[in-house]
Motif scaffolding. Structure first.
Motif, PDB file in Angstrom:
ATOM      1  N   GLY A  69       0.819  -1.212   0.000  1.00  0.00           N
ATOM      2  CA  GLY A  69       0.000   0.000   0.000  1.00  0.00           C
ATOM      3  C   GLY A  69       0.846   1.253   0.000  1.00  0.00           C
ATOM      4  N   ALA A  70       1.939   1.231   0.765  1.00  0.00           N
ATOM      5  CA  ALA A  70       2.836   2.381   0.806  1.00  0.00           C
ATOM      6  C   ALA A  70       3.516   2.598  -0.546  1.00  0.00           C
ATOM      7  CB  ALA A  70       3.884   2.196   1.905  1.00  0.00           C
ATOM      8  N   VAL A  71       3.869   1.508  -1.217  1.00  0.00           N
ATOM      9  CA  VAL A  71       4.461   1.620  -2.558  1.00  0.00           C
ATOM     10  C   VAL A  71       3.489   2.329  -3.501  1.00  0.00           C
ATOM     11  CG1 VAL A  71       5.177   0.317  -4.598  1.00  0.00           C
ATOM     12  CG2 VAL A  71       6.019  -0.354  -2.339  1.00  0.00           C
ATOM     13  N   ALA A 131      10.371  -7.640   0.974  1.00  0.00           N
ATOM     14  CA  ALA A 131       9.450  -6.706   0.315  1.00  0.00           C
ATOM     15  C   ALA A 131      10.000  -5.288   0.355  1.00  0.00           C
ATOM     16  CB  ALA A 131       8.079  -6.762   0.976  1.00  0.00           C
ATOM     17  N   LEU A 132      10.585  -4.909   1.493  1.00  0.00           N
ATOM     18  CA  LEU A 132      11.168  -3.572   1.608  1.00  0.00           C
ATOM     19  C   LEU A 132      12.409  -3.436   0.734  1.00  0.00           C
ATOM     20  CD1 LEU A 132      10.712  -3.143   5.441  1.00  0.00           C
ATOM     21  CD2 LEU A 132       9.647  -1.712   3.684  1.00  0.00           C
ATOM     22  N   ALA A 133      13.213  -4.488   0.680  1.00  0.00           N
ATOM     23  CA  ALA A 133      14.402  -4.464  -0.181  1.00  0.00           C
ATOM     24  C   ALA A 133      14.002  -4.325  -1.640  1.00  0.00           C
ATOM     25  CB  ALA A 133      15.232  -5.725   0.029  1.00  0.00           C
ATOM     26  N   SER A 134      12.939  -5.013  -2.029  1.00  0.00           N
ATOM     27  CA  SER A 134      12.456  -4.919  -3.401  1.00  0.00           C
ATOM     28  C   SER A 134      11.956  -3.508  -3.711  1.00  0.00           C
ATOM     29  CB  SER A 134      11.337  -5.939  -3.633  1.00  0.00           C
ATOM     30  OG  SER A 134      10.803  -5.827  -4.932  1.00  0.00           O
ATOM     31  N   THR A 137      14.954  -1.280  -4.146  1.00  0.00           N
ATOM     32  CA  THR A 137      15.597  -1.549  -5.432  1.00  0.00           C
ATOM     33  C   THR A 137      14.819  -0.888  -6.565  1.00  0.00           C
ATOM     34  OG1 THR A 137      16.530  -3.639  -4.656  1.00  0.00           O
ATOM     35  CG2 THR A 137      16.299  -3.360  -7.040  1.00  0.00           C
ATOM     36  N   GLY A 138      13.501  -0.962  -6.490  1.00  0.00           N
ATOM     37  CA  GLY A 138      12.678  -0.331  -7.513  1.00  0.00           C
ATOM     38  C   GLY A 138      12.879   1.170  -7.564  1.00  0.00           C
ATOM     39  N   TRP A 139      12.990   1.812  -6.397  1.00  0.00           N
ATOM     40  CA  TRP A 139      13.205   3.256  -6.343  1.00  0.00           C
ATOM     41  C   TRP A 139      14.587   3.617  -6.893  1.00  0.00           C
ATOM     42  CZ3 TRP A 139      12.250   8.014  -6.715  1.00  0.00           C
ATOM     43  CH2 TRP A 139      12.960   9.020  -6.059  1.00  0.00           C
ATOM     44  N   VAL A 140      15.612   2.910  -6.466  1.00  0.00           N
ATOM     45  CA  VAL A 140      16.961   3.175  -6.952  1.00  0.00           C
ATOM     46  C   VAL A 140      17.028   3.001  -8.470  1.00  0.00           C
ATOM     47  CG1 VAL A 140      19.360   2.390  -6.909  1.00  0.00           C
ATOM     48  CG2 VAL A 140      18.079   2.589  -4.769  1.00  0.00           C
TER      49      VAL A 140
END
Length: 214
Positions: A69-71, A131-134, A137-140
């Motif tokens: 949800g935060a994503v 999930a947080l690492a993913s 990674t998506g943001w970077v």
């Protein structure tokens, strides 16, 4: 008729799920993902605990859904505004401005949801950590791709180290968020904006591609 009733139940379930997640992301941004519980959310929202359990299954299921949800919120407030600008340094700067606004305006009450949640889970293992690492990674990757677009368009020097520049931009943004939340002021955002503009300007191929110095 049965199909209509089933569709109605699904729609109500989706609405309830979004209501719960709306509260969950705000709680987690302040108190951490470990601050979430099915019982607490049920009580605060006037729902049955069994109904909340049926939607998420477990605390971990709730935490994972909260990260997702935060994503979605982050995409709406940062990525979409950046994508509305043509590729180039204008898009890079729009991305930075959108991120600063997302943190400054407290889209999440605790500032950047991912800065807080990553600090909470970075040394752990498990599905929530992954999930947080993913998400990170998506943001970077998005930042690197946005900068690479500007380099490919000839607006950044051809020898620009895209990964290094992305790292520096993200670090400055995250530090501005951390300082603002801890000190309860907005001074860090202007400092980060000036530093990012200076760094981008040093690699830009033309002086008019970015706003003037602040």
């Amino acid at each position: 008729m049965a199909s209509v009733r089933a569709d109605g139940r699904v729609e109500r379930g989706n609405q309830t799920r979004q209501l719960i997640l709306g509260r969950a992301v705000q709680i987690a941004s302040v108190e951490g993902l470990e601050g979430l519980s099915l019982g607490r959310l049920a009580t605060e929202l006037g729902l049955s605990k069994s109904g909340v359990f049926a939607l998420f299954g477990s605390k971990e299921g709730l935490q994972l859904a909260t990260v997702r949800g935060a994503v979605a919120v982050f995409v709406d407030h940062v990525l979409r505004p950046a994508r509305s600008v043509p590729p180039g340094l204008g898009r890079v700067w729009a991305m930075c401005e959108a991120w600063i606004a997302y943190s400054r305006e407290r889209v999440f009450r605790g500032g950047c949801f991912f800065y807080a949640a990553t600090a909470e889970f970075d040394a752990r293992s498990g599905r929530v950590h992954d999930a947080l690492a993913s998400a990170q990674t998506g943001w970077v990757t998005f930042v690197e791709e946005t900068i690479e677009e500007a380099r490919a368009a000839g607006e950044l020097a051809g020898d620009t180290d895209v990964c290094q520049l992305a790292f520096e931009v993200i670090a400055l943004l995250e530090l501005s968020n951390a300082e603002s939340v801890l000190q309860n002021n907005n001074l860090g955002y202007d400092k980060a904006a000036r530093a990012i503009l200076s760094r981008l300007r040093s690699a830009a191929t033309g002086p008019g591609l970015l706003p003037p110095p602040r």
